[in-house]
Design a protein around this motif. Sequence first.
Motif, PDB file in Angstrom:
ATOM      1  N   GLU A  59       0.818  -1.200   0.000  1.00 44.73           N
ATOM      2  CA  GLU A  59       0.000   0.000   0.000  1.00 44.73           C
ATOM      3  C   GLU A  59       0.856   1.255   0.000  1.00 44.73           C
ATOM      4  N   SER A  60       2.163   1.098   0.101  1.00 47.64           N
ATOM      5  CA  SER A  60       3.064   2.242   0.153  1.00 47.64           C
ATOM      6  C   SER A  60       3.022   3.020  -1.160  1.00 47.64           C
ATOM      7  N   ASP A  61       2.950   4.333  -1.025  1.00 53.37           N
ATOM      8  CA  ASP A  61       3.074   5.195  -2.196  1.00 53.37           C
ATOM      9  C   ASP A  61       4.138   6.255  -1.926  1.00 53.37           C
ATOM     10  N   GLU A  62       5.043   5.911  -1.014  1.00 61.70           N
ATOM     11  CA  GLU A  62       6.151   6.798  -0.658  1.00 61.70           C
ATOM     12  C   GLU A  62       7.421   6.356  -1.383  1.00 61.70           C
ATOM     13  N   MET A  63       8.319   7.293  -1.566  1.00 54.70           N
ATOM     14  CA  MET A  63       9.548   7.054  -2.306  1.00 54.70           C
ATOM     15  C   MET A  63      10.388   5.936  -1.682  1.00 54.70           C
ATOM     16  N   VAL A  64      10.857   5.039  -2.553  1.00 55.73           N
ATOM     17  CA  VAL A  64      11.779   3.973  -2.164  1.00 55.73           C
ATOM     18  C   VAL A  64      13.097   4.271  -2.869  1.00 55.73           C
ATOM     19  N   ILE A  65      14.181   4.304  -2.104  1.00 54.94           N
ATOM     20  CA  ILE A  65      15.499   4.598  -2.683  1.00 54.94           C
ATOM     21  C   ILE A  65      16.469   3.487  -2.313  1.00 54.94           C
ATOM     22  N   VAL A  66      17.208   3.015  -3.313  1.00 56.83           N
ATOM     23  CA  VAL A  66      18.348   2.143  -3.072  1.00 56.83           C
ATOM     24  C   VAL A  66      19.557   2.958  -3.515  1.00 56.83           C
ATOM     25  N   ARG A  67      20.380   3.295  -2.552  1.00 54.80           N
ATOM     26  CA  ARG A  67      21.476   4.236  -2.776  1.00 54.80           C
ATOM     27  C   ARG A  67      22.823   3.512  -2.771  1.00 54.80           C
ATOM     28  N   ASP A  68      23.773   4.072  -3.478  1.00 60.08           N
ATOM     29  CA  ASP A  68      25.168   3.602  -3.452  1.00 60.08           C
ATOM     30  C   ASP A  68      25.339   2.169  -3.945  1.00 60.08           C
ATOM     31  N   ILE A  91       8.517   5.400  -6.979  1.00 55.24           N
ATOM     32  CA  ILE A  91       7.334   5.628  -6.152  1.00 55.24           C
ATOM     33  C   ILE A  91       6.321   4.557  -6.532  1.00 55.24           C
ATOM     34  N   PRO A  92       6.090   3.599  -5.616  1.00 56.58           N
ATOM     35  CA  PRO A  92       5.227   2.457  -5.920  1.00 56.58           C
ATOM     36  C   PRO A  92       3.772   2.853  -6.146  1.00 56.58           C
ATOM     37  N   THR A  93       3.123   2.019  -6.947  1.00 57.82           N
ATOM     38  CA  THR A  93       1.676   2.161  -7.167  1.00 57.82           C
ATOM     39  C   THR A  93       1.031   0.792  -6.983  1.00 57.82           C
ATOM     40  N   VAL A 127      13.281  -0.435 -14.391  1.00 60.41           N
ATOM     41  CA  VAL A 127      12.570  -0.357 -13.107  1.00 60.41           C
ATOM     42  C   VAL A 127      11.129   0.097 -13.351  1.00 60.41           C
ATOM     43  N   GLN A 128      10.944   1.048 -14.256  1.00 63.10           N
ATOM     44  CA  GLN A 128       9.591   1.508 -14.597  1.00 63.10           C
ATOM     45  C   GLN A 128       8.762   0.369 -15.184  1.00 63.10           C
ATOM     46  N   GLN A 129       9.352  -0.353 -16.116  1.00 61.18           N
ATOM     47  CA  GLN A 129       8.653  -1.459 -16.779  1.00 61.18           C
ATOM     48  C   GLN A 129       8.216  -2.523 -15.771  1.00 61.18           C
ATOM     49  N   VAL A 130       9.090  -2.870 -14.855  1.00 58.52           N
ATOM     50  CA  VAL A 130       8.815  -3.946 -13.897  1.00 58.52           C
ATOM     51  C   VAL A 130       7.810  -3.524 -12.830  1.00 58.52           C
ATOM     52  N   THR A 131       7.959  -2.305 -12.320  1.00 60.14           N
ATOM     53  CA  THR A 131       7.152  -1.900 -11.166  1.00 60.14           C
ATOM     54  C   THR A 131       5.873  -1.160 -11.537  1.00 60.14           C
ATOM     55  N   GLY A 132       5.821  -0.548 -12.712  1.00 61.59           N
ATOM     56  CA  GLY A 132       4.686   0.305 -13.043  1.00 61.59           C
ATOM     57  C   GLY A 132       4.600   1.490 -12.102  1.00 61.59           C
ATOM     58  N   ALA A 133       5.738   1.941 -11.608  1.00 61.10           N
ATOM     59  CA  ALA A 133       5.812   3.012 -10.617  1.00 61.10           C
ATOM     60  C   ALA A 133       5.263   4.327 -11.157  1.00 61.10           C
ATOM     61  N   ALA A 134       4.873   5.201 -10.228  1.00 59.96           N
ATOM     62  CA  ALA A 134       4.431   6.542 -10.600  1.00 59.96           C
ATOM     63  C   ALA A 134       5.597   7.372 -11.118  1.00 59.96           C
ATOM     64  N   SER A 170       8.037  15.415 -13.627  1.00 61.69           N
ATOM     65  CA  SER A 170       6.987  16.442 -13.626  1.00 61.69           C
ATOM     66  C   SER A 170       6.910  17.245 -12.329  1.00 61.69           C
ATOM     67  N   SER A 171       7.423  16.702 -11.245  1.00 59.79           N
ATOM     68  CA  SER A 171       7.321  17.396  -9.956  1.00 59.79           C
ATOM     69  C   SER A 171       8.715  17.778  -9.445  1.00 59.79           C
ATOM     70  N   GLY A 172       8.970  19.078  -9.446  1.00 61.71           N
ATOM     71  CA  GLY A 172      10.249  19.572  -8.932  1.00 61.71           C
ATOM     72  C   GLY A 172      10.447  19.217  -7.468  1.00 61.71           C
ATOM     73  N   THR A 173       9.370  19.191  -6.700  1.00 57.95           N
ATOM     74  CA  THR A 173       9.452  18.865  -5.275  1.00 57.95           C
ATOM     75  C   THR A 173       9.900  17.409  -5.076  1.00 57.95           C
ATOM     76  N   THR A 174       9.311  16.499  -5.829  1.00 61.56           N
ATOM     77  CA  THR A 174       9.670  15.075  -5.722  1.00 61.56           C
ATOM     78  C   THR A 174      11.115  14.867  -6.153  1.00 61.56           C
ATOM     79  N   ARG A 175      11.481  15.482  -7.250  1.00 59.87           N
ATOM     80  CA  ARG A 175      12.863  15.371  -7.745  1.00 59.87           C
ATOM     81  C   ARG A 175      13.839  15.916  -6.701  1.00 59.87           C
ATOM     82  N   GLN A 176      13.518  17.072  -6.123  1.00 60.65           N
ATOM     83  CA  GLN A 176      14.387  17.701  -5.129  1.00 60.65           C
ATOM     84  C   GLN A 176      14.532  16.825  -3.887  1.00 60.65           C
ATOM     85  N   GLU A 177      13.435  16.201  -3.445  1.00 59.50           N
ATOM     86  CA  GLU A 177      13.491  15.298  -2.283  1.00 59.50           C
ATOM     87  C   GLU A 177      14.463  14.153  -2.555  1.00 59.50           C
ATOM     88  N   PHE A 178      14.352  13.554  -3.720  1.00 61.11           N
ATOM     89  CA  PHE A 178      15.260  12.467  -4.104  1.00 61.11           C
ATOM     90  C   PHE A 178      16.706  12.932  -4.083  1.00 61.11           C
TER      91      PHE A 178
END
Length: 185
Positions: A59-68, A91-93, A127-134, A170-178
């Motif tokens: 149910e998560s729709d929050e950003m998931v990051i795998v870093r480094d 961002i999962p959907t 990653v987009q193809q596999v997850t269908g992420a937002a 499309s969202s500067g805020t989302t990009r900036q958070e990442f």
Amino acid sequence: MTEEISKHYREILTGLGENPDREGLRDTPMRAAKAMQYLCNGYEKDLDTIVNNALFESESDEMVIVRDIELYSLCEHHLLPFIGKAHVAYIPTGKVIGLSKVARIVDMFARRLQIQENLTRQIADAVQQVTGAAGVAVVIEAKHMCMMMRGVEKQNSVMTSSAMLGVFRSSGTTRQEFLQLIRSH
């Protein structure tokens, strides 16, 4: 195939003025052929096999990051390594992907003859193809031996490339958070 590649390495050694029969080089063509096959084993892999149905309801729709995520690739222009790290976010959907699968996707594309710009986009698209992420974001930072060992010989240069899909574009805020989250380590 290994034997054929080995013969070509033997010819390269001869072309460089070396004696491929001298003690130190006797087994080099075969070792080099095996090494090149290993470094380019991404051609033998496909996305479905790597992911292996490791998608899970969420149910998560929050950003998931795998870093480094460390990566090792070969520049398609000079066949010299570039080495660095990838930061991948989505961002999962409704579905999340198994954590190790993100690193395996990076490896699948990195273990091919590449340029960093294409590698970055290939990872994002997969990653987009596999997850269908937002949205999916990928940033790669790497040092290129083709720039460090030859040509301009700049030892401390690092190339950064990015691919932003969906809400990361499309969202500067989302990009900036990442971007803030991958820099805050």
